[in-house]
Design an enzyme around this catalytic site. Sequence first.
Site, PDB file in Angstrom:
ATOM      1  N   TYR A 262       0.843  -1.208   0.000  1.00 26.11           N
ATOM      2  CA  TYR A 262       0.000   0.000   0.000  1.00 26.11           C
ATOM      3  C   TYR A 262       0.879   1.260   0.000  1.00 26.11           C
ATOM      4  O   TYR A 262       0.502   2.296  -0.524  1.00 26.11           O
ATOM      5  CB  TYR A 262      -0.983  -0.031   1.174  1.00 26.11           C
TER       6      TYR A 262
ATOM      7  N   LYS B 238      -3.092   8.311   3.054  1.00 30.25           N
ATOM      8  CA  LYS B 238      -4.272   8.122   3.911  1.00 30.25           C
ATOM      9  C   LYS B 238      -4.002   8.591   5.340  1.00 30.25           C
ATOM     10  O   LYS B 238      -4.925   9.087   6.006  1.00 30.25           O
ATOM     11  CB  LYS B 238      -4.726   6.658   3.899  1.00 30.25           C
TER      12      LYS B 238
ATOM     13  N   LEU C  34     -12.582  -0.965  -9.356  1.00 26.07           N
ATOM     14  CA  LEU C  34     -11.639  -0.688 -10.441  1.00 26.07           C
ATOM     15  C   LEU C  34     -10.247  -0.429  -9.868  1.00 26.07           C
ATOM     16  O   LEU C  34      -9.252  -0.959 -10.350  1.00 26.07           O
ATOM     17  CB  LEU C  34     -12.120   0.524 -11.239  1.00 26.07           C
TER      18      LEU C  34
END
Length: 258
Positions: free
Chosen positions: A158, A165, A197
């Site tokens: 990530y 984030k 997506l």
Amino acid sequence: MLNLSGKNALVTGIANNRSIAWGIAQQLHKAGANLGITYLPDERGKMEKKVAELVEPLNPSLFLPCNVQNDEQIQSTFETIRDQWGRLDILIHCLAFANKDDLSGGFSQTSRAGFNLALEVSTYSLAQLSGAAKPLMTEGGSIITLTYLGGVRAIPNYNVMGVAKAGLEASVRYLAAELGPQNIRVNAISAGPIRTLASSAVGGILDMIHHVEQVAPLRRTVTQQEVGNTAAFLSSDLASGITGQVLYVDAGYEIMGM
Ligand code: 0WE
């Protein structure tokens, strides 16, 4: 009962029928909100056509191009809201982007340009849109963004999105503190992994979903509709005492240690 009739809601981040933003738009519509939808324009107008067809059943009264990297498009979006609606009540921010290369391998290999791009689109855009929405939220309001556990824990691959984030969740607190006196609430929903997506483009997403199905207290993943219902709640007067928070909609995964 949850009632959003008479409320004007702007929803960003719909790309297709798997988008979490699409789940949110559907639930806001069901609760009676008047919708404005933005899309990311491309040169061929393919996205405009696709999103327009998708959202047609929700009868949006505004349908506008809005690329957050383009200041004129943001200005024009909020000018149109002011001219057509006079007031904005709900802002839904469901935007994120990082280069695909930056979502695998070592975080220390992230380029300056890739880092800046991810934080510009995924983090700065919340402050930017909130700043534009502030003068239009004359009767208070609710601003909601989407985050992910990777902003709080190190989740494999990530990487730069986790940093984006983390910044986004901090932005929620600073915006909540700034806008609270105007009765504008700002919250984030931390959704568990969902096939969309964006996530389908990520290697190993199916393994992550399988892991969540084994470990999460509810032994399943969450749906776009469940995130949408939470967004409808946070948008409504039922959540009038909640601001600056990150609410986990993740089948309980976040509480587990093993
Ligand atoms: O926030 C996200 C998605 C973020 C995302 C995904 C992509 C893929 C395609 C941002 N930018 C791009 N750019 C692309 O070119 N999620 C929470 C979903 C997600 O993304 C991951 C995950 C999960 C979960 C990336 C790595 C590891 C796990």
